[in-house]
Design a protein around this motif. Structure first.
Motif, PDB file in Angstrom:
ATOM      1  N   ASN A  47       0.851  -1.194   0.000  1.00 15.23           N
ATOM      2  CA  ASN A  47       0.000   0.000   0.000  1.00 15.23           C
ATOM      3  C   ASN A  47       0.884   1.240   0.000  1.00 15.23           C
ATOM      4  O   ASN A  47       2.104   1.137   0.165  1.00 15.23           O
ATOM      5  CB  ASN A  47      -0.962  -0.014   1.210  1.00 15.23           C
ATOM      6  N   GLY A  48       0.259   2.385  -0.131  1.00 15.68           N
ATOM      7  CA  GLY A  48       1.030   3.631  -0.215  1.00 15.68           C
ATOM      8  C   GLY A  48       1.695   4.007   1.099  1.00 15.68           C
ATOM      9  O   GLY A  48       2.771   4.624   1.104  1.00 15.68           O
ATOM     10  N   THR A  49       1.070   3.655   2.190  1.00 15.54           N
ATOM     11  CA  THR A  49       1.663   3.944   3.504  1.00 15.54           C
ATOM     12  C   THR A  49       2.950   3.153   3.680  1.00 15.54           C
ATOM     13  O   THR A  49       3.979   3.685   4.114  1.00 15.54           O
ATOM     14  CB  THR A  49       0.647   3.604   4.619  1.00 15.54           C
ATOM     15  N   THR A  84      -2.149  17.434   4.718  1.00 14.87           N
ATOM     16  CA  THR A  84      -2.062  16.265   3.835  1.00 14.87           C
ATOM     17  C   THR A  84      -2.696  15.076   4.553  1.00 14.87           C
ATOM     18  O   THR A  84      -3.215  15.205   5.669  1.00 14.87           O
ATOM     19  CB  THR A  84      -0.600  15.950   3.451  1.00 14.87           C
ATOM     20  N   TYR A  85      -2.641  13.926   3.878  1.00 18.14           N
ATOM     21  CA  TYR A  85      -3.091  12.687   4.492  1.00 18.14           C
ATOM     22  C   TYR A  85      -2.098  12.278   5.588  1.00 18.14           C
ATOM     23  O   TYR A  85      -0.931  12.643   5.550  1.00 18.14           O
ATOM     24  CB  TYR A  85      -3.211  11.600   3.422  1.00 18.14           C
ATOM     25  N   ALA A  91      -0.578   9.547   6.404  1.00 21.14           N
ATOM     26  CA  ALA A  91       0.346   8.411   6.254  1.00 21.14           C
ATOM     27  C   ALA A  91       1.812   8.749   6.539  1.00 21.14           C
ATOM     28  O   ALA A  91       2.499   7.997   7.237  1.00 21.14           O
ATOM     29  CB  ALA A  91       0.207   7.815   4.842  1.00 21.14           C
ATOM     30  N   VAL A 143       4.302  16.347  -0.793  1.00 20.98           N
ATOM     31  CA  VAL A 143       3.134  15.608  -1.274  1.00 20.98           C
ATOM     32  C   VAL A 143       2.594  16.366  -2.481  1.00 20.98           C
ATOM     33  O   VAL A 143       2.456  17.590  -2.422  1.00 20.98           O
ATOM     34  CB  VAL A 143       2.056  15.541  -0.171  1.00 20.98           C
ATOM     35  N   ASP A 169       5.685  12.029  -2.239  1.00 18.87           N
ATOM     36  CA  ASP A 169       4.437  11.287  -2.051  1.00 18.87           C
ATOM     37  C   ASP A 169       3.555  11.586  -3.259  1.00 18.87           C
ATOM     38  O   ASP A 169       2.903  12.627  -3.332  1.00 18.87           O
ATOM     39  CB  ASP A 169       3.757  11.698  -0.742  1.00 18.87           C
ATOM     40  N   ALA A 227       1.028   9.697  -4.266  1.00 19.42           N
ATOM     41  CA  ALA A 227      -0.167   8.850  -4.181  1.00 19.42           C
ATOM     42  C   ALA A 227      -1.365   9.477  -4.902  1.00 19.42           C
ATOM     43  O   ALA A 227      -2.255   8.776  -5.369  1.00 19.42           O
ATOM     44  CB  ALA A 227      -0.519   8.589  -2.718  1.00 19.42           C
ATOM     45  N   GLN A 228      -1.377  10.805  -4.987  1.00 21.31           N
ATOM     46  CA  GLN A 228      -2.517  11.479  -5.623  1.00 21.31           C
ATOM     47  C   GLN A 228      -2.143  12.048  -6.990  1.00 21.31           C
ATOM     48  O   GLN A 228      -2.901  12.836  -7.552  1.00 21.31           O
ATOM     49  CB  GLN A 228      -3.022  12.612  -4.721  1.00 21.31           C
ATOM     50  N   SER A 250       0.277   5.029  -4.233  1.00 25.61           N
ATOM     51  CA  SER A 250      -0.728   4.109  -3.704  1.00 25.61           C
ATOM     52  C   SER A 250      -1.652   3.688  -4.833  1.00 25.61           C
ATOM     53  O   SER A 250      -1.965   4.498  -5.713  1.00 25.61           O
ATOM     54  CB  SER A 250      -1.545   4.821  -2.619  1.00 25.61           C
ATOM     55  N   PHE A 283      -4.669   2.389  -3.943  1.00 23.97           N
ATOM     56  CA  PHE A 283      -5.976   2.339  -3.290  1.00 23.97           C
ATOM     57  C   PHE A 283      -7.052   2.531  -4.365  1.00 23.97           C
ATOM     58  O   PHE A 283      -6.837   3.288  -5.313  1.00 23.97           O
ATOM     59  CB  PHE A 283      -6.024   3.467  -2.234  1.00 23.97           C
ATOM     60  N   LYS A 334      -7.726   5.922  -6.091  1.00 22.18           N
ATOM     61  CA  LYS A 334      -6.643   6.733  -6.657  1.00 22.18           C
ATOM     62  C   LYS A 334      -6.755   6.734  -8.185  1.00 22.18           C
ATOM     63  O   LYS A 334      -7.468   5.916  -8.760  1.00 22.18           O
ATOM     64  CB  LYS A 334      -5.280   6.192  -6.227  1.00 22.18           C
ATOM     65  N   GLY A 369      -2.716  -1.653  -2.573  1.00 26.97           N
ATOM     66  CA  GLY A 369      -1.491  -1.793  -3.352  1.00 26.97           C
ATOM     67  C   GLY A 369      -0.703  -0.507  -3.293  1.00 26.97           C
ATOM     68  O   GLY A 369      -1.243   0.553  -2.971  1.00 26.97           O
TER      69      GLY A 369
HETATM   70  C1  LIG Z   1      -3.772   7.478  -0.274  1.00 25.39           C
HETATM   71  C2  LIG Z   1      -2.606   8.218   0.208  1.00 25.39           C
HETATM   72  C3  LIG Z   1      -1.586   7.591   0.951  1.00 25.39           C
HETATM   73  C4  LIG Z   1      -1.675   6.200   1.489  1.00 25.39           C
HETATM   74  O1  LIG Z   1      -1.988   5.216   0.621  1.00 25.39           O
HETATM   75  P1  LIG Z   1      -2.584   3.826   1.170  1.00 25.39           P
HETATM   76  O2  LIG Z   1      -2.454   2.937  -0.014  1.00 25.39           O
HETATM   77  O3  LIG Z   1      -3.997   4.067   1.567  1.00 25.39           O
HETATM   78  O4  LIG Z   1      -1.742   3.359   2.304  1.00 25.39           O
HETATM   79  C5  LIG Z   1      -0.487   8.338   1.294  1.00 25.39           C
HETATM   80  N1  LIG Z   1      -0.378   9.634   0.967  1.00 25.39           N
HETATM   81  C6  LIG Z   1      -1.339  10.271   0.280  1.00 25.39           C
HETATM   82  C7  LIG Z   1      -1.160  11.711  -0.051  1.00 25.39           C
HETATM   83  C8  LIG Z   1      -2.496   9.594  -0.099  1.00 25.39           C
HETATM   84  O5  LIG Z   1      -3.448  10.249  -0.753  1.00 25.39           O
END
Ligand SMILES: *Cc1c(COP(=O)(O)O)cnc(C)c1O
Length: 375
Positions: free
Chosen positions: A60-62, A86-87, A89, A132, A158, A160-161, A187, A189, A192, A200
């Protein structure tokens, strides 16, 4: 009209059709659910898509963020600089590794961290910055990278987005986000821009030795079978998820293009509403609209959200509380008022439904409902 969702994975499933079943069926036939051929193929294909980088898949992204911090050998007491808005994580994995988190404020225009505030966040023990790329466009990487160079810091993006978005250099050259720093994280998720149908994630690096190290840490620190070189974790992308991601990767650019078109339509409906700040397109990035996030400037954000929900329109607040004010991460050195932009955005932002399958009817209904609220 079909009920509106923030993200409509049902429509995506219809779009993918029998190709989805076929991709899953292949895995069900070979039964190599862990470390199947889909995983390494996907890593290669994503690496090529990103312009030729090493991709290490993980759970996962975390985990991707945690593995990045571990592979850079950050030790308890080292510091990382993280945006306050931010998120959770990044702050979470830093805390788990007993690192100190130092926050920076973000921009009221583009929501990403402000490089001119890095100096104030910096301490001698700081080893890394984690910018991020929030909501789908780039943090101001040139300022971040030059500060990092000056202070000898690692940069962990980061992304993820922002998978598929590109940084635009002043000379017009572009480079995919997640490949500018020392390590990039993403991530998969389901919601996303490139999502699988479970959990993932992945890590990007240009350095093959670092990729090997990341893969080792993700695999219990195992060097050769039952030889454990270091303490690692168990973090894997499974074969079914990789099969789904391989099927979806070729559509990522088209899906992101469609999100931009949806954003442009929203924008045109909202032009002239003084109480709304529509998403600002910065010059140094493409925007893939992971979120379409408005600022409500007249103090009625929560009322707007309630009104939309009443009309059957989901809308979300990303994020309602900045991280320095979260009970888990609060420290007296960062009292309320420390990061005024982050604190203000937490009260003003609202994200509207955004996905590649929104119909023009749905967009019109959402936008007209927002307009009606401000009339
Ligand atoms: C979704 C997200 C994560 C974490 O991803 P996971 O797969 O849910 O663990 C981390 N950072 C940001 C900015 C995200 O949007």
């Amino acid at each position: 009209m079909r009920p509106i969702k923030m993200v409509d994975l049902g429509l995506e499933r219809t779009f993918l059709g029998p190709r989805l079943e076929a991709a899953l069926q292949e895995v069900l036939e070979h039964t190599q659910y862990i470390k199947g051929p889909e995983v390494s193929r996907f890593a290669e294909e994503l690496g090529a898509y990103l312009g030729g980088v090493e991709v290490v898949p993980c759970a996962n992204g975390t985990d991707a963020l945690q593995l990045a911090l571990m592979a850079l050998d950050l030790k308890p007491g080292d510091g990382v600089i993280v945006p306050a808005f931010t998120y959770v994580a990044t702050a979470e994995v830093a805390a788990l590794l007993r690192l100190n988190v130092y926050w920076v404020d973000v921009s009221l225009d583009h929501f990403n961290l402000l490089p001119e505030q890095l100096e104030a966040a910096w301490r001698p023990e700081v080893k890394a910055i984690v910018p991020v790329h929030l909501f789908g466009q780039a943090a101001p990487m040139q300022g971040i990278l030059s500060f990092a160079q000056e202070k000898h810091l690692y940069v962990i993006e980061d992304a993820a987005q922002a998978l598929g978005a590109s940084y635009i250099f002043p000379d017009g050259r572009t480079q995919k986000l997640g490949t500018l720093g020392d390590i990039g994280c993403t991530s998969f998720f389901p919601s996303k821009n490139l999502g699988c149908y479970g959990d993932g994630g992945a890590i990007f690096t240009r350095d093959p030795a670092r990729a090997k190290r990341l893969a080792r840490i993700a695999n219990h620190g195992q060097d050769t079978l039952y030889e454990f070189a270091e303490v690692g974790v168990n973090s894997r992308l499974d074969s079914l998820q990789a099969a789904i991601l391989r099927l979806k990767l070729p559509y990522l650019d088209a899906f992101n293009e469609r999100r931009r078109a949806v954003a442009d339509m929203y924008d045109s409906y909202f032009a002239g509403i003084a109480a709304l700040q529509t998403p600002i397109r910065i010059s140094w990035s493409t925007h893939i609209f992971h979120q379409y996030t408005l600022r409500v400037l007249d103090g009625r954000r929560d009322a707007l959200r309630a009104y939309l929900h009443e009309k059957g329109i989901p809308a979300m607040v990303y994020y309602p509380k900045p991280l320095h004010l979260q009970p888990a991460y609060f420290r007296p050195e960062y009292p309320a008022g420390s990061f005024p932009n982050a604190e203000r955005l937490a009260k003003e932002v609202i994200s509207l439904p955004m996905h590649p399958f929104l119909s023009e009817d749905q967009i019109a209904y959402i936008a007209e409902t927002v307009r009606a609220f401000f009339r």
